[in-house]
Design an enzyme around this catalytic site. Structure first.
Site, PDB file in Angstrom:
ATOM      1  N   ARG A  86      28.756  31.470 -28.380  1.00 22.46           N
ATOM      2  CA  ARG A  86      27.753  31.496 -27.881  1.00 22.46           C
ATOM      3  C   ARG A  86      27.577  31.957 -26.504  1.00 22.46           C
ATOM      4  O   ARG A  86      29.080  32.181 -25.909  1.00 22.46           O
ATOM      5  CB  ARG A  86      27.456  30.029 -27.280  1.00 22.46           C
ATOM      6  CG  ARG A  86      26.184  29.782 -26.197  1.00 22.46           C
ATOM      7  CD  ARG A  86      24.297  29.837 -26.440  1.00 22.46           C
ATOM      8  NE  ARG A  86      23.899  30.187 -25.686  1.00 22.46           N
ATOM      9  CZ  ARG A  86      23.272  29.161 -25.343  1.00 22.46           C
ATOM     10  NH1 ARG A  86      23.396  27.798 -26.107  1.00 22.46           N
ATOM     11  NH2 ARG A  86      22.483  29.033 -24.067  1.00 22.46           N
ATOM     12  N   ARG A  95      20.486  33.222 -29.974  1.00 20.98           N
ATOM     13  CA  ARG A  95      21.985  32.309 -30.114  1.00 20.98           C
ATOM     14  C   ARG A  95      22.114  32.176 -31.613  1.00 20.98           C
ATOM     15  O   ARG A  95      21.040  31.527 -32.335  1.00 20.98           O
ATOM     16  CB  ARG A  95      21.332  31.466 -28.896  1.00 20.98           C
ATOM     17  CG  ARG A  95      20.606  30.071 -29.317  1.00 20.98           C
ATOM     18  CD  ARG A  95      19.318  30.046 -27.955  1.00 20.98           C
ATOM     19  NE  ARG A  95      19.007  31.358 -26.735  1.00 20.98           N
ATOM     20  CZ  ARG A  95      19.428  30.074 -25.846  1.00 20.98           C
ATOM     21  NH1 ARG A  95      19.596  29.262 -25.776  1.00 20.98           N
ATOM     22  NH2 ARG A  95      18.640  30.772 -25.025  1.00 20.98           N
ATOM     23  N   ASP A  98      23.051  26.806 -30.299  1.00 18.00           N
ATOM     24  CA  ASP A  98      22.642  25.704 -28.915  1.00 18.00           C
ATOM     25  C   ASP A  98      22.057  24.311 -29.014  1.00 18.00           C
ATOM     26  O   ASP A  98      21.552  23.522 -30.256  1.00 18.00           O
ATOM     27  CB  ASP A  98      20.914  25.914 -28.741  1.00 18.00           C
ATOM     28  CG  ASP A  98      20.980  25.625 -27.097  1.00 18.00           C
ATOM     29  OD1 ASP A  98      21.530  25.981 -26.432  1.00 18.00           O
ATOM     30  OD2 ASP A  98      19.475  26.593 -26.898  1.00 18.00           O
ATOM     31  N   ASP A 100      21.561  20.635 -26.972  1.00 14.99           N
ATOM     32  CA  ASP A 100      20.919  20.569 -26.156  1.00 14.99           C
ATOM     33  C   ASP A 100      21.161  18.676 -26.081  1.00 14.99           C
ATOM     34  O   ASP A 100      19.907  17.933 -27.076  1.00 14.99           O
ATOM     35  CB  ASP A 100      19.414  20.476 -25.794  1.00 14.99           C
ATOM     36  CG  ASP A 100      19.588  22.116 -25.222  1.00 14.99           C
ATOM     37  OD1 ASP A 100      20.034  22.877 -24.804  1.00 14.99           O
ATOM     38  OD2 ASP A 100      17.890  22.999 -25.933  1.00 14.99           O
TER      39      ASP A 100
HETATM   40  N1  ROI Z   1      12.838  29.212 -30.069  1.00 15.34           N
HETATM   41  C1  ROI Z   1      12.720  28.375 -30.933  1.00 15.34           C
HETATM   42  N2  ROI Z   1      11.484  28.042 -31.747  1.00 15.34           N
HETATM   43  N3  ROI Z   1      14.265  27.661 -31.335  1.00 15.34           N
HETATM   44  C2  ROI Z   1      14.629  27.618 -30.650  1.00 15.34           C
HETATM   45  O1  ROI Z   1      16.026  26.526 -30.391  1.00 15.34           O
HETATM   46  C3  ROI Z   1      14.533  27.966 -29.202  1.00 15.34           C
HETATM   47  N4  ROI Z   1      15.619  27.584 -28.103  1.00 15.34           N
HETATM   48  C4  ROI Z   1      15.826  28.226 -26.952  1.00 15.34           C
HETATM   49  C5  ROI Z   1      14.923  29.619 -27.060  1.00 15.34           C
HETATM   50  C6  ROI Z   1      14.257  30.551 -26.324  1.00 15.34           C
HETATM   51  C7  ROI Z   1      13.726  29.235 -24.748  1.00 15.34           C
HETATM   52  N5  ROI Z   1      13.176  29.737 -28.059  1.00 15.34           N
HETATM   53  C8  ROI Z   1      13.839  29.054 -29.118  1.00 15.34           C
HETATM   54  O2  ROI Z   1      16.701  28.811 -25.742  1.00 15.34           O
END
Ligand code: ROI
Length: 168
Positions: A86, A95, A98, A100
């Site tokens: 990442r 990415r 991710d 969170d």
């Molecule tokens: N858009 C989608 N569809 N799914 C994500 O996990 C995701 N994550 C992000 C951003 C770039 C905002 N857009 C995303 O961090």
């Protein structure tokens, strides 16, 4: 009484074989120290929210119980993200992985490193739908139910990909 906190973690990937990224991240999350009882929601593909012409994402949500403090859990998640290559230089860019922290028990946390509940989860269909699948009666701290947020959200871009994950 036990010391375990129930935590929900959002996963997303849209680079370098996203299904493989998510699958291996799930196995790594299942091995987190001081944590147990991982459950994974169904996986969805979703259109990227963000700039430019990004590939679709795979998104899902994991529920687990942990005795780690929130910032210790964040350290663990960031080290998994790092293993997946990442790069954090482009805001809202594509990415590999991710992770969170969406919810940490009933806690409301606002520090330099962490804002919980996750500040954008209430309007993101790719978070709310798998979260609802896992926890249909969940209510957010100081907020409404996941069901209510989901009802107000556009989920027309979501496609169900996969229904079961079994940790290896
Ligand atoms: N858009 C989608 N569809 N799914 C994500 O996990 C995701 N994550 C992000 C951003 C770039 C905002 N857009 C995303 O961090």
């Amino acid at each position: 009484m036990n010391n375990f906190t129930t935590v929900f973690i959002g996963l997303g990937s849209n680079l370098s074989d996203p299904a493989e990224q998510i699958n291996s991240a799930l196995n790594e999350l299942a091995q987190l120290p001081s944590s147990r009882a991982l459950q994974c929601a169904p996986w969805y593909s979703s259109k990227a929210i963000g700039p430019g012409d990004q590939p679709d994402y795979i998104n899902t949500v994991v529920k687990l119980e942990t005795i780690l403090a929130a910032e210790k859990l964040l350290d663990q998640l960031q080290s998994i993200e790092k293993k997946h290559g990442r790069q954090r230089n482009i805001r809202w860019g594509a990415r590999t992985l991710d992770l969170d922290i969406l919810l940490f028990g009933e806690e409301v946390i606002s520090t330099n490193r962490l804002e919980i509940p996750h500040p954008e989860m209430n309007w993101r269909g790719f978070v709310l739908k798998p979260l609802f699948d896992l926890a249909p009666t969940l209510t957010l701290p100081k907020g409404h139910s996941v069901k209510e947020y989901l009802a107000a959200c556009d989920t027309s871009d979501l496609r169900l990909l996969k229904d079961v994950f079994i940790a290896q």
